[in-house]
Every structure is written in C-alpha cells, then in structure tokens.
Design an enzyme around this catalytic site. Sequence first.
Site, PDB file in Angstrom:
ATOM      1  N   HIS A  16     -12.347   2.268  -2.804  1.00 31.72           N
ATOM      2  CA  HIS A  16     -11.566   2.419  -1.574  1.00 31.72           C
ATOM      3  C   HIS A  16     -10.315   1.557  -1.680  1.00 31.72           C
ATOM      4  O   HIS A  16     -10.308   0.390  -1.293  1.00 31.72           O
ATOM      5  CB  HIS A  16     -12.416   2.027  -0.355  1.00 31.72           C
ATOM      6  N   HIS A  18      -5.762   2.099  -1.692  1.00 32.27           N
ATOM      7  CA  HIS A  18      -4.641   3.028  -1.480  1.00 32.27           C
ATOM      8  C   HIS A  18      -3.444   2.636  -2.342  1.00 32.27           C
ATOM      9  O   HIS A  18      -3.058   1.453  -2.353  1.00 32.27           O
ATOM     10  CB  HIS A  18      -4.168   2.972  -0.025  1.00 32.27           C
ATOM     11  N   GLU A 198     -13.535   3.030  11.306  1.00 38.21           N
ATOM     12  CA  GLU A 198     -12.580   1.919  11.320  1.00 38.21           C
ATOM     13  C   GLU A 198     -11.897   1.978  12.675  1.00 38.21           C
ATOM     14  O   GLU A 198     -12.202   1.195  13.566  1.00 38.21           O
ATOM     15  CB  GLU A 198     -11.560   2.049  10.178  1.00 38.21           C
ATOM     16  N   ASP A 276      -8.944  -1.962  -0.038  1.00 33.36           N
ATOM     17  CA  ASP A 276      -8.151  -1.126   0.873  1.00 33.36           C
ATOM     18  C   ASP A 276      -6.674  -1.123   0.472  1.00 33.36           C
ATOM     19  O   ASP A 276      -6.202  -0.165  -0.134  1.00 33.36           O
ATOM     20  CB  ASP A 276      -8.334  -1.600   2.322  1.00 33.36           C
ATOM     21  N   ASP A 277      -5.963  -2.188   0.821  1.00 36.29           N
ATOM     22  CA  ASP A 277      -4.516  -2.273   0.541  1.00 36.29           C
ATOM     23  C   ASP A 277      -4.238  -3.664  -0.035  1.00 36.29           C
ATOM     24  O   ASP A 277      -3.730  -4.546   0.662  1.00 36.29           O
ATOM     25  CB  ASP A 277      -3.744  -2.058   1.840  1.00 36.29           C
TER      26      ASP A 277
END
Length: 331
Positions: A16, A18, A198, A276-277
Amino acid sequence: MTTLARLNALPKAEIHVHLEGTFAPETLAAWAAQAKVDLPRPVERLFEFAGLANFLQFLDFASGLANTPERLAQLAREFCERLARDGTGYADLIFNPTHWHAWHGQLPAMLDALDAGFREAEQDGLPPVGLCVSLLRTQTEGEAVELVELLTRLRHPRVVALSVDGNEAAAGRTGPRFASAFAQAKAAGLRRTVHAGESSGPEGVRDAVELLQADRIDHGGRAIEDAAVVDLLVQRQIPLGICPTSNVVLKVYPDLDAHPLERLRQAGIPVSLATDDPSLLGATLPGEYARAQQHYGWNDAVLRAVARTSIEASFANADVKADLLARLARW
Ligand code: ADE
Ligand code: ZN
C-alpha cells in the site's frame, strides 16, 4: 544489530504505497521554479497538511509538475532505490492518473515512461514493482468503465491491478457506482485493491469486499467499528495494508493507542504494514515495523507473520514471492 537494522533486513513487500506520495521536497521545489509556479508553502513546511482533503489537493499540485517522460522515469527509479534502502523486496505501487494533469488522455504514454524507469532499475538489481492503476473516488461510473476498457485493451505487462483511492467522505457511498468496472477488471485478469475504512466507516469496507470483489483493502482500520465486518474479513481472510504513520499524520486516529491495528490482528485478520505516501508523510517501511513493535510489544514471530502477509498478499509473480518467502524463513 540495532532494531531498525534488523527490521530493514526483514524480507518484506510493500502493498500500500502511492507514486504520488514519493516526491522529494527539493525535486518539487526545482520543478516548480523551472515552471515559474509558486509552492503552496515554503519548502521547509511543504509537507504540512491539515488533513486528508488538503493532502489530496497537494497531490494534484505535485503530480502536475511531472510533465515529461524523463521525470516519470526518474520517479520510478527513485522509488526502486527507496525499496532497496528499506530492505523491501517487491512493491505493488498505486498510481492514480487523475492527479497527473500534464498527461490527461495519455495513459499509455505514462505507463511506458514509468515502465522504462522500473525496467532500468530492475536491470541494475533494484527490486521489482507492479503497478495498481487507480480510480479516484469522485469519478463517474462511465469514467471507471472507460479506464478498465483501456487497461483491458492495453494489457500492459507492468499493470497488475485496478485500485480506487481518494476521499470516500467527499464522494459518498461509491461501491455500487464502481461495481461493474471492478467486475470487468476481474474478468480481464486484473487483481483488485480498494481504499476503504479510512475516510469511510465499516460500510465502505463491506462494499469493497461484497461489491468490488477486493483481493485486498488499503487501510481498512475502521472495520473495527462493526463486529460483522470484522467477521467478514476474518472469514474471507482479506488482507489489510495498514499505514499507522499516515493515519496519525492525516488525523484518522490521534495516536497509536487509538489505532485499531493490534485489535484487527488479534481478531484474526491478515494485516500488513505499509507507508501510504512515504516522502510526503515522513514514513519508511522499517520505521512502520519498528513503531508497531515498540508500541504493541510484537515479538519476532509476529513480525515474521506480518511480513509474510505482505508477501503473500502482494500481486508479485510466483518466483518473486517464493524467493522472498524463502529469505523470510531464514531471517
Ligand atoms: N491517495 C494517496 N494517499 C491517499 C490516502 N491516504 N487516502 C486516499 N487516497 C490517497
Ligand atoms: Zn493509500
């Protein structure tokens, strides 16, 4: 060996993360100066976000600056370098074409530019990457079907999955809207990964499983608010890609005490950790494992199980998975 060095050496995948979350601040500052556009804040505070909505707006600004094939290939290459630094053996990378304004209507060219960066990196011994092409929650049913039809025609070897991300709270309930696109993706041999739980509650997680036929859920934390949804995930053994740092920075939970990660794991749901980021939110994959280990007192057996979930739940090919699992057994 320090704890972080041991967790760096832990064989793991990332499921997961991005592409839009991987910009270095200096890169954005340089690209903005060349384009003669102002940064939204001084570079030292560039990655300060008020919450998810404000963060998603920033993704449009940042991705909009990547306007050449060379810049996309550079981002792909730098992502693989990050994986190698973090001891990550494989990643499924989410990539949402809607954020990349310079490229609208040119998805095949974008995929080729990214693929060139990944291919060169892999030839240089860096870890392999599969792309999960993502819808934005606020897109229409027609746009979703159009994307899947394009992916089906292209059959690009770099693309492993259809994804959906963005702000569930801003879009309302979208499971029914995207059900046919996800069914078509499944029929075309694409895997499915879905952001839910989320900015949506447990009902978003249920829709991801029942309407979008998700192989995997990105986040999923808010499943904890409905025991029946927890049961559904346990029964079907749907893995979650949990991102503790992201959830705290973007104010989904105030801190790790409030985070449901450990309760979800103990309920029997396969959980994995992810960033995630990473650049925008200040997370690294070994850092996420270290944080969870410290906070929840995880022993080596738990760490190994979470890493195993990350590998087994990934969309890597059988050879990559077998190699990572064999290395994990020796850790
Ligand atoms: N796109 C990038 N990061 C995201 C997140 N945390 N939630 C939804 N969409 C995203
Ligand atoms: Zn995400």
